[in-house]
Design an enzyme around this catalytic site. Sequence first.
Site, PDB file in Angstrom:
ATOM      1  N   SER A   1       6.369 110.332 -13.147  1.00 55.48           N
ATOM      2  CA  SER A   1       5.908 110.158 -14.539  1.00 55.48           C
ATOM      3  C   SER A   1       7.073 109.941 -15.498  1.00 55.48           C
ATOM      4  O   SER A   1       7.093 110.481 -16.610  1.00 55.48           O
ATOM      5  CB  SER A   1       5.062 111.365 -14.984  1.00 55.48           C
ATOM      6  OG  SER A   1       3.894 111.476 -14.207  1.00 55.48           O
TER       7      SER A   1
ATOM      8  N   ASP B   1      -3.202 108.577 -14.699  1.00 54.95           N
ATOM      9  CA  ASP B   1      -4.459 108.662 -15.452  1.00 54.95           C
ATOM     10  C   ASP B   1      -5.327 107.412 -15.323  1.00 54.95           C
ATOM     11  O   ASP B   1      -6.497 107.433 -15.710  1.00 54.95           O
ATOM     12  CB  ASP B   1      -4.187 108.938 -16.932  1.00 54.95           C
ATOM     13  CG  ASP B   1      -3.845 110.399 -17.191  1.00 54.95           C
ATOM     14  OD1 ASP B   1      -4.106 111.227 -16.306  1.00 54.95           O
ATOM     15  OD2 ASP B   1      -3.323 110.702 -18.282  1.00 54.95           O
TER      16      ASP B   1
ATOM     17  N   SER C   1       4.804 115.877 -15.736  1.00 53.67           N
ATOM     18  CA  SER C   1       5.819 115.542 -16.738  1.00 53.67           C
ATOM     19  C   SER C   1       5.622 116.340 -18.020  1.00 53.67           C
ATOM     20  O   SER C   1       6.546 116.457 -18.833  1.00 53.67           O
ATOM     21  CB  SER C   1       5.777 114.045 -17.049  1.00 53.67           C
ATOM     22  OG  SER C   1       4.544 113.698 -17.652  1.00 53.67           O
TER      23      SER C   1
ATOM     24  N   ARG D   1       2.703 115.071 -29.028  1.00 52.55           N
ATOM     25  CA  ARG D   1       4.155 115.254 -29.108  1.00 52.55           C
ATOM     26  C   ARG D   1       4.595 115.301 -30.572  1.00 52.55           C
ATOM     27  O   ARG D   1       5.392 116.152 -30.980  1.00 52.55           O
ATOM     28  CB  ARG D   1       4.874 114.113 -28.373  1.00 52.55           C
ATOM     29  CG  ARG D   1       4.847 114.247 -26.859  1.00 52.55           C
ATOM     30  CD  ARG D   1       5.194 112.934 -26.167  1.00 52.55           C
ATOM     31  NE  ARG D   1       5.374 113.095 -24.728  1.00 52.55           N
ATOM     32  CZ  ARG D   1       4.387 113.243 -23.849  1.00 52.55           C
ATOM     33  NH1 ARG D   1       3.134 113.266 -24.278  1.00 52.55           N
ATOM     34  NH2 ARG D   1       4.639 113.376 -22.553  1.00 52.55           N
TER      35      ARG D   1
ATOM     36  N   LYS E   1      -3.221 109.897 -27.509  1.00 51.30           N
ATOM     37  CA  LYS E   1      -3.244 111.354 -27.435  1.00 51.30           C
ATOM     38  C   LYS E   1      -1.874 111.894 -27.036  1.00 51.30           C
ATOM     39  O   LYS E   1      -1.411 112.906 -27.564  1.00 51.30           O
ATOM     40  CB  LYS E   1      -4.324 111.797 -26.442  1.00 51.30           C
ATOM     41  CG  LYS E   1      -4.427 113.285 -26.193  1.00 51.30           C
ATOM     42  CD  LYS E   1      -5.708 113.644 -25.478  1.00 51.30           C
ATOM     43  CE  LYS E   1      -5.771 113.079 -24.073  1.00 51.30           C
ATOM     44  NZ  LYS E   1      -4.947 113.852 -23.098  1.00 51.30           N
TER      45      LYS E   1
END
EC number: 2.5.1.19
Length: 416
Positions: free
Chosen positions: A180, A299, A153, A27, A22
């Site tokens: 991050s 995460d 981030s 991005r 993801k």
Amino acid sequence: MNIKLSTTNQHIQNSIQITGSKSESNRLLLLQALYPNISIENLSNSDDSRVMQQALKVFEEPSSTLGVGLADIHHAGTAMRFLTAYFSIQKEREVVLTGSKRMKERPIKILVEALRQLGADISYELNEGFPPLRIRGKQLTASRVSLSADVSSQYISALLLIAPKLQNGLKLELEGKITSVPYIKMTLALLSTLEIETSFDGNIIKVLPKETVADTQLVVESDWSSASYFYSIAALSELGSEITLSSYKQDSLQGDSVLAEIYTQFGVVTTYEGTSIVLKKVKDHEDTTINCELANAPDIAQTIAVTCLGLGMGCDLYGLHTLPIKETDRLAALQTELQKLGAEVEITDKSLHLKPCETIIEHIAIDTYQDHRMAMAFAPLALRVTIAINEAEVVSKSYPDYWKDLERLGVRIVEI
């Protein structure tokens, strides 16, 4: 949809295909919007990437408000941050960027202020510092901006992704200790793939302007965050269990690839075979408590904590200061749900401390707080106790096929 999970199969032997990351997908979708001659393979099939794609097409849709587009990204935090930057440079376009009730509680002021430093025209529709936003796109000529380095981030990546389309590029100064870092490096690596010149020296990041890029085909690596749940299953399984996941690479750009190292503490080794990784439970854990600094991979905190509970281990997890502003306050939610299972847990504003627990209370229903990672992180406990997951459909945010893939591994799932 509420479900009950159970299994009599602790010996796992199967293969799972996981769709694209993801983080990489979103991005690349933004970069594709800036440079339409980019093509992308193995995109994530997550809700977040789907709403990102829809929002990028907002100006192609008939608008309910004359001349103003409306982009609703629901729960997708990455999309909110990236699109705030993207719409800021869409000259002579105006959009209202909104989301779910929870999204309207998630702060965005730091990013908005940074974009305003560059000359962006952004205002708040309801509450100062929070979505929804009204963004009037324009050409941004300023090229220098500074912001705190210990924020999400995604704020930093949002600025870096639009940087090559700024008239004078971007010089970004990060103030304080940077967190991050892998996600920032992922963004810069993707820009470099397009032959966009970047540098990251100390606390200064520079991106040079680039009007066009060559025709490029990019393949998204599968999602390491999604892989974390199978690491947990492997750790909770019998010795000799094997799970093969594809498609992955050893030099991954994703920060969560640190899983391979962390899970050796649970007796799980990772081998790379072509574009696949093989997770194998080779020994029982030796430590009673593990210590992890997760500032670069927050995460996976939920997954690690639940793995430790399932193995009767404790953990001290640090670097979790971004978790309270996720889909839910993940630290508070983790504490509540772990305690329901009989665990002793303490939290601070940036850490979690779980004591070893010999007995897990069975038939507990886990509340997910509209957070996909709460549902997926607790599910592997089905290898140890029968457990229920409330609002199980929330997994579609990042991993729509999750429950089907668990069934392939022998987990019995019944709707209740």
